[in-house]
Design an enzyme around this catalytic site. Structure first.
Site, PDB file in Angstrom:
ATOM      1  N   GLU A  43       0.846  -1.181   0.000  1.00  8.82           N
ATOM      2  CA  GLU A  43       0.000   0.000   0.000  1.00  8.82           C
ATOM      3  C   GLU A  43       0.889   1.240   0.000  1.00  8.82           C
ATOM      4  O   GLU A  43       1.939   1.274   0.634  1.00  8.82           O
ATOM      5  CB  GLU A  43      -0.937  -0.006   1.210  1.00  8.82           C
ATOM      6  N   ARG A 100      -5.590   4.836 -24.862  1.00  5.71           N
ATOM      7  CA  ARG A 100      -6.099   4.127 -26.044  1.00  5.71           C
ATOM      8  C   ARG A 100      -7.407   3.403 -25.791  1.00  5.71           C
ATOM      9  O   ARG A 100      -8.086   3.002 -26.719  1.00  5.71           O
ATOM     10  CB  ARG A 100      -5.021   3.152 -26.556  1.00  5.71           C
ATOM     11  N   LYS A 198      -0.621  -0.359 -44.730  1.00  2.00           N
ATOM     12  CA  LYS A 198      -0.442  -1.575 -43.938  1.00  2.00           C
ATOM     13  C   LYS A 198      -1.223  -2.758 -44.478  1.00  2.00           C
ATOM     14  O   LYS A 198      -0.788  -3.891 -44.383  1.00  2.00           O
ATOM     15  CB  LYS A 198      -0.901  -1.326 -42.507  1.00  2.00           C
ATOM     16  N   ARG A 200      -1.848  -3.711 -47.424  1.00  2.00           N
ATOM     17  CA  ARG A 200      -1.162  -4.447 -48.476  1.00  2.00           C
ATOM     18  C   ARG A 200       0.139  -5.046 -47.973  1.00  2.00           C
ATOM     19  O   ARG A 200       0.555  -6.095 -48.417  1.00  2.00           O
ATOM     20  CB  ARG A 200      -0.848  -3.517 -49.630  1.00  2.00           C
TER      21      ARG A 200
END
Lengths: 318, 318, 318, 318, 318, 318
Positions: A43, A100, A198, A200
């Site tokens: 803690e 994200r 990306k 391809r």
């Protein structure tokens, strides 16, 4: 809401104390005294070691890995400062972890970036100062004011010192999502644009096919991203650039998370230099010889001063 | 607020999945499907893997070490369940971390136990189910309903199976703070009372001086505490009891945190048996031969069932 | 959040106007003008009789008996000050009523101490200044800052003027719950410790059995408690001390509620002096000849000044 | 939000237990068991004596004098029910104290009627059921739903049983503020309208001057008001009516507060009958021979039933 | 909460920019720069064009027709100012739209005046400055401080310049609801009182029957109302006055909404002059020759100055 | 939180009543009765014309132009339903106005999309059902649950009926921002990808230069966007496609705002068909012959049914 009789004081959590010290130095001050420790059971214990009643307090804490430790430490510090009657509490987040997780792309998942905003507010922050949030909409996750800074000027200043011949300079986008960011840099720095396609890349293995836009043959390719996490995307782009004949390849990012296979990948990548900022501390074992770290401390210090003295923060970007 | 058409479902974080499974089994069910993982940068990812819309959801998570990981995982799970439209969300906290940070004994410290209550509520919990909170006032830290269970009946039932002769049975309090708890057990189990007088223990080294109350000579001493953290207090009491001539010494606690030097201390302590519950998982390397773990799963399952079916939880203690 | 251009002003409810006046005097000021009355139907009417816009307002109100009248008057005053645009509102609670209802020991009871915290906050208080709360956890019942003062220094200073010979001085705890408080006084004042063992007191009638610790024979016993309500506990302890041969017996408490049979019990008790503070007003009919009232006004005034001028309140205790 | 599997249960505070019992009887039930008491220091103690988990709880409490006692008791009961996990909590307020403090007519006064709404909500009420609020805008003081009932149908039914000849019936308004209410009754009952012109009454002493509208000579005057507090207004109007030659004079009001000089004034007033409801209990010493008390229990019981079973409450008035 | 180092700045929405400019002029300042526009789809765009960090900002916006446009513009401006870190935000509402939706007279309708209060608060206002609210209770719809001004002194000053002989002056109430307001004016201006009895007006067509109080024969009748919407009530009263022999008829109102048939009705009405304020802008096509517009700008400017400098606003009315 | 005994009922504002009726029909029901009108001054009046106590209410309102009218109408309806004791209130927003104001790209602007989320929540919505939000992060602007539907399956089903030969099918992105969306459609429908490179388009006028990716020569180009506002982007892309030799050009968008010059532009554009949904009503004057409107009513009705019956909404997309 601050007036000059509320003294400014910067405190730091343990996530990135070096950056916080640089910020304090830039403000001509030292860091506020605070004792941060862990009890034997893990803690976190917090004790503020100087009077903060009526102070305009800025708490610097990057919520980089270990993200949960750093975030909880921030929340507990905020609670302590609020109860100690700080006049105003600004959470300074050079790196905003969980950024994200900002939407529900599939069902039954959290929007952790919003949860973090709620927790920071609930713990007592009156405002937030952030740097290069992964999505600009995260500002709207807060109902308290957010000042959102960009490291682009810091990075661009450095790029300019390289004196890349304008006709050789190509801004390389590692994927579609980074086009917007790349255009912002290109607007300031000039140069041509190329995009790694990306979709391809995975399908075909031919050299030309997976690049859209300007040719890289004999050029200096500079890749811009907001963060480098496992480095898959940036190293992939660098490899594409190498195969496309680029003469020199650079990559820049505000946030160097460098987790998982990142260091290994970067060690083998055809990058002349990787330019990061000190929004996240780079431990020695990750500090590859070709990594250049720029400091955002002057930028953050300037913003803190402006916030404290009620001057325009927008003007930082003019 | 639940009616029978909101199906009950128990989910578990990663802190104490074994206990959660036992709870689900006691309810004649299996745990709800949820995918919990960490991204390479350590951020927690949560995906609920079955429909929970309109369900009466109980999320079991002990906020034991690593407390910050476990607490953040709980908060993120709560966010996911709330956004997935669970009808009601109960945070089941068999162990409530940070419970000892419940007041400001000195200036400029946090009240982290209150902060945790605020965070759990902000993240979406509608109610909380807790077990042996370090201070009963923590219930008042919440504005949502809290059901507060006690493991005492589970522990007392086990003590009774030992058939200690009543005239030999002495309840030993390791310090003044534990007197109240000891009296609760003694009321049910009978026996005499003795208290370790810690203040004198340090000053003098004589054997009799540091014990108040009943003699331990030839007796069976049973120590009761709510949690064993570094084990300093309980092992100290055991040593006092040994020096005072106790024939057998037992120690009981609901929460076996066993951190820092705890295992080492306990290995050398004159304890015939240490009785804990499974509120916190005990990894094999901490599972000393003389440790007995009782399960609070039937107790928690019973409470969950009563909460779900709107039956009295208080009656659990009659 | 205050700056010097927000003038400090102290106002008082009707619960303890004498104390509020002493506080104002200590601040070199007079009380703010406010008209408090009851309509014929008992509803409280409040009219602030001077401008408070932009003032740093402190409202002094002990929520002593009649507790509900005093508490409602406080809440209504807070509403009036908030709507009159006070810059900051501090509820000064020298005595915090309902403090003992701070937990749910049985099912289906309120946690009134938490409710009071919620009501005070909802009515408009920005902060609270309290004195010797019955449980330190009550600070955590508030999300607004609480400054928690202790009358111990005031009481200890008085005790020292008695010049009790150190070897004769015994701190007597009336029950287990008061041990912690007693130790705090004993640490400052020295002396031995004795504890009344209440459980045995009721069972046996012998003299020695119900005392733990130091002998009282020929000693000066001083009892410390936070409040004296019906006086059962303190008078019981005094009687035990008398039977144990104490030469002189004193009792001290911050809060003299003195309700129910208290005055009658105290009149007959073997107390040389009962030392109280003026946190609660003592009406003439309760003012026994052996009661000494110490004033906490200097302490509260000092704290108010420090809060107003953003100076450390913790330093009051150094 | 209730479904039939949440059992309805009515509880009562101590303000008007007789009315609450009548409500329960009208619902074919008995009152829920709750123990309400005062500690020796006057603090209210509450213990709910039956299981209320998942119940649809209605708490009946008139906040009549002693208003602060009754209001605090209501708030503490709400806290207890909320923490005991009632499914839904409705505060039933047959009389809403402090309703006249609903605006700031002068500076620096509270809006206590709004404060009360905030406190009731903060303490845990999910909804409110009120009767003849002094100002209809008080509904808007709440963000929780308010069902606002009117006793007019109950009073009108009683008036009709008097069989006053239509041509003799005059609705008498004691002041301008009551005109709107009077017109509502007159619309249902017929009759002429007369208004006491209070401004002139004080200036002149002539008989005709202080009445506007219909003559009262030989007529039956019926005065309608929402509450009778000190009875000054209603007795004044009755005296005007007497001087104007009214044959019989009646007065009706929903709420009989009857405080201060009310009983004395009413004893001497030329009223054939004063018609009140049991929204406020009338103690024997106030129960003058010419007071008729009508019960609003059937009305409140019907509303409670409709709220519980999700039926229209508006239809009560059709 | 303001100190002098937070500069005052007044901004205006598009509802009543002329009034806002007059207010700024009265303060010796110009309006703050803000760009307000509509995107092609009608969405409002807001960009504050000067630094407001730490300013004491007053946003002037009458929520007059088009009420929804003006209200949303206010809310969006508040959001922008809050996020731009204004120190304090005061919503200045010279006209408060939806004020008449302040109660539920029938079932299942909104209380829009309360909703507006909630929205203004939620969007970020710290306080409100209002003028002649339709119901004084609307102050209580806010939990933030409300300063409530009255245009009566402005209107009365103008009336006094008419030098109407006292014995000829009659205050005429267009209906019962306006009696209270009329009395306030009459208290300051003197004169007799007459009331239009609307109920009878519709039933009978005789001239005398529908007037209560003073005779109007040969008198100067002045009608006072808070707002003139469709002008039905005021024109009706003027016609009654004309039929009753009034020599001259004036009408006064703070808020000239003048919607629907208002202009047509007023054009044909026997009004010598209609006196309004500039709380709502009067477009040229509504500006009849007999309309006199008084400015409330000095009044609002004075209040703003007092709020900013923490001086008593109540004193404006002494 | 709903159980089957809370009847589902769909109500509609005036923004898109035709869609709401189709939704109700799809549910085998008719719309709930509600009277929506404007007072002469433009204020919106709302009266719910059937009992909604305990109902599971869905309020359908697109906040399309006139956006402020439609948004305020939604908020007022929510207030009315909440006060009328609806059991649960879901705001169904087929089109979410102000969605593009979701970030602060420059200083001192609002984040109106977040403000709208706050207002909808404050007015009383318990949950939201939205369709193709401009940014997925808007879900995180809400703390209440949001179900976010996509019209892509509806549009794709229609595209499939065209039987475009796979080798001729090219998905055309009008700008970089729409690439992600285009890829989602292409994943389901197949075809090649081409992107309009807007930056170059403006600079050069050559035909080939401004297209990236697949050739359009002789192909069928299908443009996908989330909304068509002034139609500049989609018509620009169509013109590029035409110049690039596309044989047929289609455009699809969920939301047909069609404001400003949109209709004029579309009339002249080389589009064989423009495919929209009925999320926004298309008035006759905008309904060009080549516009095809698909209904999202079955999709929304299905989601409403699933929300009501606690079934997975995610499964709608499997």
């Amino acid at each position: 809401m601050m007036s000059n009789n509320h003294k400014l004081k910067v405190f730091s959590g343990r996530a990135n104390r070096a950056l916080a010290e640089r910020i304090a130095n830039n403000l001509g001050d030292t860091l506020g005294r605070i004792v941060l420790d862990n009890f034997p059971d893990g803690e976190i214990s917090v004790r503020i070691d100087e009077d903060v009643r009526g102070r305009d307090v800025f708490v610097v804490q990057s919520t980089c890995p270990p993200v949960n430790e750093n975030l909880m430490e921030l929340l507990i510090m905020l609670d302590a400062f609020k109860r100690a009657s700080a006049a105003r509490l600004t959470a300074v987040l050079p790196y905003y972890g969980y950024a994200r997780q900002d939407r529900k792309d599939v069902g039954r998942v959290p929007i952790t970036a919003k949860l973090v905003a709620n927790l920071v507010t609930r713990a007592g922050a009156d405002r937030t100062l952030a740097l290069d949030l992964h999505a600009a909409q995260i500002q709207g996750f807060f109902d308290i004011p957010v000042d959102h800074l960009h490291a682009a000027p810091v990075i661009n200043d450095y790029i300019r010192t390289m004196n890349i011949p304008p006709q050789d300079f190509v801004v390389l986008c590692p994927d579609e999502g980074s086009i917007k960011r790349a255009l912002i840099h290109q607007k300031k720095l000039g140069g041509a644009i190329a995009i790694v396609d990306k979709r391809r890349s995975s399908a075909t293995e031919t050299q030309q096919a997976n690049l859209i836009g300007s040719s890289l043959e004999g050029k200096v390719a500079v890749i811009f991203d907001d963060m480098i996490s496992t480095a898959g995307s940036v190293v992939g782009a660098a490899n594409v650039a190498r195969r496309a004949g680029a003469r020199e390849i650079y990559a820049c990012a505000t946030h160097g998370v460098l987790c998982g296979p990142a260091v290994e990948r970067l060690r083998d990548a055809p990058l002349k230099q990787l330019i990061l900022t000190d929004s996240i501390p780079l431990p020695p074992n990750k500090h590859l010889p070709n990594i250049k770290v720029l400091s955002v401390a002057p930028l953050l210090a300037d913003a803190i001063k402006r916030i404290h003295f009620n001057e325009s923060v927008s003007r930082l970007f003019e």
